[in-house]
Design a protein around this motif. Sequence first.
Motif, PDB file in Angstrom:
ATOM      1  N   ASN A   1      -7.034  35.159  30.474  1.00 51.08           N
ATOM      2  CA  ASN A   1      -6.515  34.356  29.287  1.00 51.08           C
ATOM      3  C   ASN A   1      -7.510  34.365  28.116  1.00 51.08           C
ATOM      4  O   ASN A   1      -7.238  33.722  27.127  1.00 51.08           O
ATOM      5  CB  ASN A   1      -6.411  32.948  29.635  1.00 51.08           C
ATOM      6  N   PHE A   2      -8.549  35.436  28.245  1.00 51.74           N
ATOM      7  CA  PHE A   2      -9.348  35.594  27.261  1.00 51.74           C
ATOM      8  C   PHE A   2      -8.718  36.232  26.002  1.00 51.74           C
ATOM      9  O   PHE A   2      -8.080  37.271  25.994  1.00 51.74           O
ATOM     10  CB  PHE A   2     -10.671  36.514  27.576  1.00 51.74           C
ATOM     11  N   SER A   3      -9.358  35.749  24.735  1.00 53.26           N
ATOM     12  CA  SER A   3      -8.871  36.266  23.530  1.00 53.26           C
ATOM     13  C   SER A   3     -10.132  35.913  22.599  1.00 53.26           C
ATOM     14  O   SER A   3     -10.588  34.853  22.561  1.00 53.26           O
ATOM     15  CB  SER A   3      -7.630  35.434  22.944  1.00 53.26           C
ATOM     16  N   SER A   4     -10.438  37.041  21.937  1.00 54.03           N
ATOM     17  CA  SER A   4     -11.835  36.956  21.049  1.00 54.03           C
ATOM     18  C   SER A   4     -11.518  35.965  19.747  1.00 54.03           C
ATOM     19  O   SER A   4     -10.438  35.973  19.235  1.00 54.03           O
ATOM     20  CB  SER A   4     -12.122  38.314  20.588  1.00 54.03           C
ATOM     21  N   ALA A   5     -12.501  35.175  19.496  1.00 52.18           N
ATOM     22  CA  ALA A   5     -12.534  34.578  18.026  1.00 52.18           C
ATOM     23  C   ALA A   5     -12.113  35.505  16.982  1.00 52.18           C
ATOM     24  O   ALA A   5     -11.833  35.028  16.051  1.00 52.18           O
ATOM     25  CB  ALA A   5     -13.872  33.577  18.099  1.00 52.18           C
ATOM     26  N   MET A   6     -12.612  36.550  16.856  1.00 52.14           N
ATOM     27  CA  MET A   6     -12.468  37.626  16.072  1.00 52.14           C
ATOM     28  C   MET A   6     -11.991  38.909  16.279  1.00 52.14           C
ATOM     29  O   MET A   6     -12.928  39.797  16.402  1.00 52.14           O
ATOM     30  CB  MET A   6     -13.790  37.721  15.236  1.00 52.14           C
ATOM     31  N   PRO A   7     -10.641  39.012  16.894  1.00 52.17           N
ATOM     32  CA  PRO A   7     -10.293  40.394  17.133  1.00 52.17           C
ATOM     33  C   PRO A   7     -10.230  41.250  16.026  1.00 52.17           C
ATOM     34  O   PRO A   7      -9.973  41.086  14.862  1.00 52.17           O
ATOM     35  CB  PRO A   7      -8.860  39.971  17.899  1.00 52.17           C
ATOM     36  N   ARG A   8     -10.220  42.490  16.707  1.00 48.56           N
ATOM     37  CA  ARG A   8      -9.831  43.668  15.558  1.00 48.56           C
ATOM     38  C   ARG A   8      -8.353  43.913  15.211  1.00 48.56           C
ATOM     39  O   ARG A   8      -8.198  44.240  14.111  1.00 48.56           O
ATOM     40  CB  ARG A   8     -10.393  44.880  16.106  1.00 48.56           C
TER      41      ARG A   8
END
Length: 714
Positions: free
Chosen positions: A493-500
């Motif tokens: 369920n991980f999602s980066s706070a600043m995805p590309r």
Amino acid sequence: MASSGEDTSNDDDMPPAAAAMAVGAHLLGFSDEILLHILSHVPSTDLVLNVRRTCRKLAVLCLDKSLTHTVLLQKDYEASEDKVKQLVKEIGREIQQLNMAGCYWLSGATIEHVARCRSLVKVNLSGCHLTSLRLSKMLSALQHLRSLAIDVSPGFDAGQLSGECKATLSRVRELKQTLYTPSYGVVPCCTSLEKLLLYFEILDRTREGAILSGQLMVGQSNVPHYQNLRVFYARLAPGYINQEVVRLYLAVLSDRTPENLHAFLISVPGSFAESGATKNLLDSMARNVALDALQLPKSWLNGSSLLQHMKFNNPFYFSFSRCTLSGGHLIQRVINGGKELRSLASLNLSGCVHCLSPDSLLRKAEDDIDSGILETLVASCRNLRHLNLSAAHHHSSEGPGRHLCQLLARLRHLRSLSLPVCSVADSAPRADRAPAQPAMHAVPRGFGKKVRIGVQSCPNPFSGQAGPQPSSVFWSLLKDVPFLERLELIGSNFSSAMPRNEPAIRNSLPPCSRAQNVGDSEVAAIGQLAFLRHLTLAQLPSILTGSGLVSIGLQCQQLQSLSLANLGMMGKVVYMSALSDMLKHCKRLKDLRLEQPYFSANAQFFQALSQCSALQRLCLVSRSGTLQPEAVLAFMAHCLHVVVCHMFTGESLATCKSLQQSLLRRVRHSERGCRLSRAPPQQHLTSLPALPANSLPPRSSVSGLFSLGQVGYV
């Protein structure tokens, strides 16, 4: 023995200069083959301009064809303009392969010296400053060129290419072209193309704010020539303009599909609607060609019967990322009913939540996988070297030999592996487990009661029983695949706070319940991988102290890239002490990325990081995080190889600008750059669009950039 003792005594009494000469004499005593192998690890500029001048023997060896045939200047940040010019002057005629990718600090006039390398067969100039006229002049002199990599920037004009340049391009068989403006670039001139790699990095708007359109390409020179094409690859950055331009490239393919096409790969972030032309292209491919490699946008595969009709020869690469591919379809349509596929080397099933289940319509995320499907996959593709099963819940059922880790352990040729955290847990959470246990490491909400973490619930990797338990399925998996070079363990369920490539998500999902069973001892198991070079750990809620990181630092001496995100409780950085201890042992670490709320980049952290003598790139993303400017300055002054420094914290913009000015006064702008930014306020984070890929230069081509923005998860 007496004689040996006398020799040792004499060595100790030698003056430093004499001792250095003695060491040199021993080194030169090696055979030429051994010395050539040693010299092959020396940067070309040092080899030719420095080492060659030390003695007559090295003067001869440094000019051996095995060393001058290929010159790599990529990421050689100490290759100044004068050094590059002198290098080309001394061995230019011998160079046949030249890689200058990302040499952003070299001027166009210096790049133009490549024209003196008349024997060049392959050259990579991606990221270099080139105008149409300079490119024309340079290529006109390279009559033996067969492989070319360039950027196509705004202002490029194919009409400025000379006849001699076009003659050279007509013989080029491999072309890598990065587009920063809607254009065909030099593709129409390359009439003998067999391999075409396209990277679309076009902004939707110009710097002046004008909206770009792919219609700018209408009427440009001639259409591409694809009749001899064997490999077609396109990677798109976010933005509608990139999709519009790639459609124009594909339109030619849809009219006449090359008979020798063996690899067709398109990588698109988000959705990419299928058009009539692309549908005709896929239908033509299904009828006329047999592929060895395939990657398509998920919207082209979902709900279609394309895989059922597609023919494959000796496939070596498949990517079905984010597709609704069920286990039944995977076995029947891709693996051809479980037949042996020894040729398959790479398989990407990232985000395919149903790929290990027989029926995709009825499965829930918490349901167990069908071990029979995975067993068939492993038995058929026994030579897999790269496998990606991340971004999905792959829960194993109880029973001997049925766990995902036990089945993957049979893939002895694996070199890179990406798994969700929950897939390596030994078993599902037991019903008799105290309810407070998993809650200890869950993401805190509101003003919840503080948790006492003094008593560990998992074995300490450095206690008397030291290390991960041999009975752990994850420990056994890593023991059976000791040659892994890349490992990713990422929460499903991980999602980066600043995805590309995707918009930032403010309210991320909590970790999978089975991920609560993966903690410090499992991380310590990674220390078995002596050849590990790249490691990613993200969303491991049960990290208590991070003691497993120290085990990795001590034993994984080849580690070059490390990415850590959301380890332990989100409201507190519990692994700072262990991380500091780990970094002291990472002498070959070049890239470090940390994403952790409330991270304090203090003197302790930067002192430990300063011991990573090979570090080149640092990225820190931390909501409500802090940094100490004095510690940053001391770190940058000590680590002279750092060329990229990204920091997104909760510090004020004034603090960042002050630190920026201090760094600019200390560091020459032409040699090193630093990019600092204040993280967007949490309440405004979701309203910020993701920056296009070309607004964030490659890590090897960032110099003197200071602006607000987003960084992608690596």
